[in-house]
Design an enzyme around this catalytic site. Structure first.
Site, PDB file in Angstrom:
ATOM      1  N   ILE A 263       0.861  -1.187   0.000  1.00  0.00           N
ATOM      2  CA  ILE A 263       0.000   0.000   0.000  1.00  0.00           C
ATOM      3  C   ILE A 263       0.894   1.233   0.000  1.00  0.00           C
ATOM      4  CG2 ILE A 263      -0.232   0.015   2.530  1.00  0.00           C
ATOM      5  CD1 ILE A 263      -3.088   1.080   2.124  1.00  0.00           C
ATOM      6  N   SER A 264       0.613   2.174  -0.885  1.00  0.00           N
ATOM      7  CA  SER A 264       1.453   3.368  -1.036  1.00  0.00           C
ATOM      8  C   SER A 264       1.204   4.353   0.097  1.00  0.00           C
ATOM      9  CB  SER A 264       1.179   4.035  -2.389  1.00  0.00           C
ATOM     10  OG  SER A 264       1.492   3.170  -3.452  1.00  0.00           O
TER      11      SER A 264
END
Length: 541
Positions: A62-63
């Site tokens: 997940i960024s």
């Protein structure tokens, strides 16, 4: 600002994204607030779910929040619309859920993911976020929510091998987000999935780019586009948003992927574009199965009729099921599209100008408030100068142990240090030279009155240069306190005589109300641990 939007909870994280200008659109802010990031992070990272950093565990990634904020802002999502959205490399599904919240129940939301464990994590995360029912049909999983949130379709496949001539790709997608880095060659294939006027945002090499499709090339020009880059430039416009570092989109296994098209029926009419809804509604309203087709003959002009109205409604329902979402939308040439974009940009510019004026007004108010605080600090500093000068005068006269006729105990060294420290703090607040004052304020011996007076004059002169304009306005605000303050100064002078030099350092327009120095001296000073009180009148603030 990147990497500075961490918070202890989702609300605090969004507040910082807003504060540092990562997100500015109210609808984007609402989407982030309604989708908590803690439900989507890899297992075991819940305690740092709202930190502004990417999180990864195996294939699950997940960024950072500021990356998602910049990307969603660049997508220019239209709230409560029938926009179609494609998320290539959807991962945890975090950004797909935010987009679903913004676009509303009439939108289409597709996600393509290659890894089974990531798809499983995505389903589990969405289930923790909001109650839903999952319909599995082979490689396609449809997540249906219990409320009005748009359905999300997860497709197992390779985003680099999406067939553009089948399924929903024929009509194209209004918005596309790429969740992993691609090279320019792969990007050229993905941009073909955009509908005219569509927007794509994703990492290309080490840059986060925004690509807009101005129009669609004719079949003749499309054949030459591969060899002539100038033709591609006419079809697309690109903009570099920022520098990023993403893991590359996986190329193997090379699964051929088809985005399933939505088959129209009256129950999903709302999810189609307005042009389609209006055209299908008019067709169904005109249908009338009770009228029998007249025998075939050449009708007279007055006998002409609309044959479309003679078809049964069931037949029209069958016909419309073979059409795609963009069927009834008129094709726009480049000029019409640019005119529409110009109107949109003018509206954005007007909104930005209004926001700028509001920000200027807030800055002006804060500057005036800061100037008022500095002026009040200088008033307090003048009072302290007078008190310290009076103490030095008494020390020079051999009366440091007892002051005046009251036989009161004098200010001890601790009291003197406290007053000197407070004086230094006020000089720093009022913009004075803190370092210069530190060398003369905390001194072992008594200070000369002349040096104190020169120092005060130097501070006043430097302050006057920076705040002369603001002080004129602020003195008007403080004019009501002049008479009361003058009476207070007069009453102070009746009991005790303050040296002329110290009196001169007190400003004429001094309007800060402090504890009565003379009365304190006359009655005897308080002990060290007894609290001191300093009050400011409401008019001053």
């Amino acid at each position: 600002m990147a990497w500075r939007s961490s918070g202890t909870n989702n609300a605090e994280m969004v507040d910082k994204l807003k504060r540092y200008g990562v997100i500015s659109n109210d609808h984007v802010e609402g989407g982030f607030r309604r989708v908590d990031r803690k439900f989507f992070v890899p297992r075991g990272n819940e305690n740092i779910a709202h930190s502004d950093q990417p999180l990864k565990e195996g294939n699950i990634h997940i960024s950072a929040p500021h990356i998602y904020g910049s990307a969603i802002e660049a997508l220019d999502l239209v709230p409560n619309s029938s926009t179609s959205f494609l998320n290539i490399g959807c991962g945890t599904g975090y950004i797909s859920c935010i987009v679903a919240e913004i676009l509303g129940p009439n939108s289409l939301n597709y996600g393509v993911e290659l890894h089974d464990d990531v798809i499983h994590h995505c389903k589990a995360s969405i289930a923790k976020w909001k109650s839903n029912v999952v319909d599995d049909d082979g490689s396609i999983s449809t997540i249906r929510f219990m409320d009005k949130t748009a359905d999300i379709k997860l497709i197992k496949g390779n985003g680099l091998n999406i067939i553009e001539s089948k399924g929903e790709s024929v009509a194209g997608f209004d918005r596309i987000y790429i969740g992993a880095a691609v090279d320019k060659q792969a990007l050229a294939n993905i941009t073909k999935l955009l509908s005219p006027g569509g927007i794509l945002v994703g990492p290309v090499d080490d840059e986060l780019v925004k690509i807009m499709r101005v129009g669609k090339l004719s079949p003749e020009l499309e054949k030459d586009a591969a060899s002539d880059s100038r033709l591609v430039d006419k079809e697309f416009t690109s903009q570099i948003l920022s520098g990023v570092r993403f893991a590359p989109l996986v190329t193997l296994p090379s699964l051929t992927t088809t985005i399933p098209s939505s088959v129209w029926n009256p129950s999903i009419q709302r999810s189609y574009p307005p042009d389609f809804q209006q055209a299908s509604m008019e067709l169904l309203m005109c249908s009338n199965s009770c009228i029998v087709q007249p025998p075939p003959r050449q009708p007279r002009p007055d006998e002409l009729f609309n044959a479309a109205a003679m078809l049964p409604r069931a037949l029209w329902v069958e016909i419309l099921s073979y059409t795609h979402r963009k069927w009834f939308e008129p094709e726009q040439n480049e000029t019409e599209y640019l005119k529409r974009r110009l109107r949109e940009e003018k509206a954005k510019a007007a909104q930005a100008e209004r926001s700028r004026k509001e920000a200027d007004e807030r800055c002006l108010a804060l500057e005036r408030e800061c100037a008022l605080s500095r002026l009040l600090a200088r008033r307090w500093q003048s009072r302290l100068n007078a008190l310290l000068s009076q103490q030095d005068q008494q020390g020079d006269d051999g009366q440091r142990s007892e002051l005046f006729d009251g036989g009161a105990r004098g200010i001890n060294l601790d009291n003197r240090s406290t007053l000197s420290g407070l004086r230094l703090m006020l000089q720093q607040i009022s913009g004075g030279h803190g370092e210069d004052e530190e060398s003369v304020s905390v001194d072992e011996g008594a200070r000369d009155e002349r040096e104190v007076e020169e120092m005060d004059e130097e501070v006043d002169e430097s302050e006057e240069e920076h705040y002369v304009e603001d002080e004129d306005d602020l003195l008007d605000l403080l004019a009501d306190e002049n008479e009361s303050d003058a009476e207070e100064m007069a009453s102070d002078a009746e009991g005790d005589t303050i040296p002329n030099e110290a009196v001169a350092s007190v400003d004429e327009n001094d309007s800060v109300v402090m504890e009565d120095v003379s009365n304190s001296i006359g009655k005897g000073y308080r002990s060290i641990d007894q609290p001191r009180t300093i009050s400011v009148s409401s008019d001053d603030l």
